[in-house]
Design an enzyme around this catalytic site. Structure first.
Site, PDB file in Angstrom:
ATOM      1  N   GLY A   1      32.019   6.113   4.195  1.00 20.52           N
ATOM      2  CA  GLY A   1      30.774   6.167   4.951  1.00 20.52           C
ATOM      3  C   GLY A   1      30.188   7.542   5.196  1.00 20.52           C
ATOM      4  N   LYS A   2      30.570   8.539   4.393  1.00 25.86           N
ATOM      5  CA  LYS A   2      30.019   9.877   4.650  1.00 25.86           C
ATOM      6  C   LYS A   2      28.511   9.916   4.399  1.00 25.86           C
ATOM      7  CE  LYS A   2      31.718  11.556   0.175  1.00 25.86           C
ATOM      8  NZ  LYS A   2      32.430  10.292  -0.129  1.00 25.86           N
TER       9      LYS A   2
ATOM     10  N   GLU B   1      23.106  11.472  -5.348  1.00 26.16           N
ATOM     11  CA  GLU B   1      23.843  10.270  -5.724  1.00 26.16           C
ATOM     12  C   GLU B   1      22.983   9.018  -5.627  1.00 26.16           C
ATOM     13  OE1 GLU B   1      28.267   8.486  -4.941  1.00 26.16           O
ATOM     14  OE2 GLU B   1      27.175   9.204  -3.191  1.00 26.16           O
TER      15      GLU B   1
ATOM     16  N   ARG C   1      18.674   1.388   3.203  1.00 21.73           N
ATOM     17  CA  ARG C   1      19.720   1.584   4.213  1.00 21.73           C
ATOM     18  C   ARG C   1      19.104   1.851   5.585  1.00 21.73           C
ATOM     19  NH1 ARG C   1      25.235   4.455   2.416  1.00 21.73           N
ATOM     20  NH2 ARG C   1      25.659   3.292   0.511  1.00 21.73           N
TER      21      ARG C   1
ATOM     22  N   GLN D   1      33.566  15.415  -1.139  1.00 21.93           N
ATOM     23  CA  GLN D   1      34.682  14.533  -1.458  1.00 21.93           C
ATOM     24  C   GLN D   1      35.996  15.166  -1.005  1.00 21.93           C
ATOM     25  OE1 GLN D   1      34.462  11.542  -2.457  1.00 21.93           O
ATOM     26  NE2 GLN D   1      33.136  11.239  -4.224  1.00 21.93           N
TER      27      GLN D   1
ATOM     28  N   GLU E   1      38.370  20.937  -4.603  1.00 24.13           N
ATOM     29  CA  GLU E   1      37.947  22.195  -5.230  1.00 24.13           C
ATOM     30  C   GLU E   1      37.510  23.184  -4.155  1.00 24.13           C
ATOM     31  OE1 GLU E   1      36.139  19.874  -9.137  1.00 24.13           O
ATOM     32  OE2 GLU E   1      34.989  20.124  -7.311  1.00 24.13           O
TER      33      GLU E   1
ATOM     34  N   GLY F   1      38.985  25.833  -1.548  1.00 26.06           N
ATOM     35  CA  GLY F   1      39.250  26.981  -0.685  1.00 26.06           C
ATOM     36  C   GLY F   1      38.018  27.609  -0.097  1.00 26.06           C
TER      37      GLY F   1
ATOM     38  N   LYS G   1      37.448  21.999  11.790  1.00 23.31           N
ATOM     39  CA  LYS G   1      37.115  23.417  11.875  1.00 23.31           C
ATOM     40  C   LYS G   1      35.793  23.571  12.615  1.00 23.31           C
ATOM     41  CE  LYS G   1      35.726  27.559   9.405  1.00 23.31           C
ATOM     42  NZ  LYS G   1      35.343  28.193   8.128  1.00 23.31           N
TER      43      LYS G   1
END
Length: 456
Positions: free
Chosen positions: A211-212, A236, A245, A357, A377, A379, A423
């Protein structure tokens, strides 16, 4: 087109800058942040300025003798005109105290030359007659933006000046210009200090189908409903899918039946009302797939100039095309992309809310709870982001029977999503719970759902 006209320049100002440095080497600190060697029109003046920078870099004294020696070592003293030319520049300085004024003239004429050169490059783009006009416009905009961004260096500022500017801006009549952007989720906004802060890069990350996209679109609609101009880069989903939506969420009509147009009269009326409400929102969607960060930045600047812009949504980060200059190294490309998104947030002074992701490492841990190291992917994403929020749902990993055995006294968390702020550069971390209305493709504040659950 431009070869018959002399490029803008001011030789007297250039000589006055160099002459001032030869008289007072310490004055280099006043101009080194605004001038580069390439800002000088005459090559011999560039050589002299470079010699001053080299001496300063070695903590050596700058004067007529040391600069002449440095130029001699570089075999550039004769091309400059020898020590005689250095003496002439010293004698021609009105006053070295005015070096900053002379430097600003040199800088201004340099910018004008760059504009002329950019105009020539833009003309060449036009003569290419490319079938892709959007690409041509983006390249042209990037040439002009490159001139401005090169001048984006900042120097030390006194805390007093920073606070004075803050107070002056805070007291402006348009108080919303600096206000955080509220997400529509009260507890989430409280954790962020009142909402999504301007110039912040915020990442919402989750495994697929948790659900992001739904969450950031819900936040976009809430922000727009509060009068904020919102731009969505949807790499997307199509604009039509996003619209459906939003309609489902606003009208409380089952999204699956809405797609199939299997709706009753009551739902049809709710849809008409929802269309009226949503049509008034200042929400703009760009559903171009596989865009580069350069294209996105150009479009965002254009939207801000034409309509205003308060929030940018990016769905999702891994679908952005890199520059292709990293020898196929996707991790380095993602680093470039995340840094550019953060730069976009700062340049436009808006929050940038981007989906990301998560790696499959989550599936191999017993508790399946995401960690910062799960960013795919990643850092640099973790490093560049001001806020990283994860979506976690226990009901996707534990069925009701297993839950009852493991936690016999706790209710099964059906459709309950944990939003974990892992964070927060400028505040505290923590978590909140939201209820996911799957039929209406909508996250709701948990207390609102418990007080007034919507029935079909």
């Amino acid at each position: 087109m431009y070869t018959d006209r002399t490029l803008p320049h001011d030789i007297e100002a250039e000589h006055s800058v160099i002459g001032s440095l030869l008289l007072d080497g310490d004055s280099l600190s006043k101009v080194s942040s605004i001038l580069k060697p390439t800002d000088f029109y005459l090559e011999k003046n560039r050589y002299c300025f470079e010699a001053c920078l080299n001496l300063s870099g070695r903590n050596e004294v700058i004067n007529q003798v040391t600069v002449a020696h440095e130029l001699s070592l570089q075999e550039k003293l004769d091309p400059v005109g020898g020590s005689v030319h250095l003496s002439d520049m010293v004698n021609g300085v009105p006053s070295p105290a005015h070096i900053l004024h002379f430097a600003q003239i040199v800088q201004r004429t340099s910018i004008m030359r760059q504009l002329v050169q950019a105009a020539g490059s833009i003309a060449n783009i036009g003569y290419e007659s490319s079938p892709d006009t959007n690409d041509s416009l983006n390249r042209a905009e990037e040439l002009l933006f490159g001139i401005r961004s090169e001048r984006g260096t900042r120097d030390f500022a006194a805390l007093r000046d920073v606070l004075d500017n803050y107070m002056a801006e805070s007291l402006q009549p348009d108080i919303n210009r600096l206000a955080p952007i509220q997400s529509g989720y009260n507890q989430f906004d409280q954790l962020l200090g009142g909402g999504m802060q301007r110039s912040d890069l915020l990442i919402v990350a989750a495994r697929p189908s948790l659900g992001k996209s739904t969450l950031v679109i819900n936040m976009a609609a809430a922000a727009a409903a509060n009068g904020n101009n919102v731009g969505i880069f949807s790499l997307e989903m199509s604009a039509e899918q996003i619209a459906l939506r939003l309609l489902s969420s606003e009208a409380h009509v089952d999204s699956h039946r809405l797609r199939l147009q299997l709706i009753n009269e009551m739902e049809e009326q709710r849809l008409f009302d929802a269309i009226g409400n949503l049509s008034d929102l200042p929400l703009y969607i760009d559903d171009t797939p596989f865009q580069t960060i350069v294209e996105m930045r150009s479009k965002a600047r254009r939207l801000q100039a034409e309509r205003g812009l308060d929030l940018i949504i990016v769905d999702y980060l891994q679908l952005i095309n890199g520059s292709g200059g990293r020898n196929g190294n996707r991790v380095q490309e993602m680093g470039e992309i995340s840094r550019s998104l953060k730069g976009m947030a700062r340049d436009l002074n808006v929050p940038v809310l981007a989906c990301s992701q998560l790696s499959r490492a989550i599936e191999q841990r017993p508790d399946h709870r995401p960690m910062l190291s799960d960013l795919r992917e990643s850092g640099s994403i973790e490093q560049d982001a001001d806020v990283v929020a994860f979506i976690h749902r226990e009901d996707r990993y534990v069925d009701p029977d297993a839950w009852e055995k493991r936690y016999p006294t706790q209710e099964y968390p059906a459709n309950i999503a944990d939003i974990i702020i892992a964070k927060h550069r400028n505040g505290r971390t923590g978590g909140i719970k939201l209820y996911f209305q799957e039929r209406f493709v909508k996250f709701e504040n948990l207390e609102i759902y418990q007080q007034d659950p919507v029935s079909a």
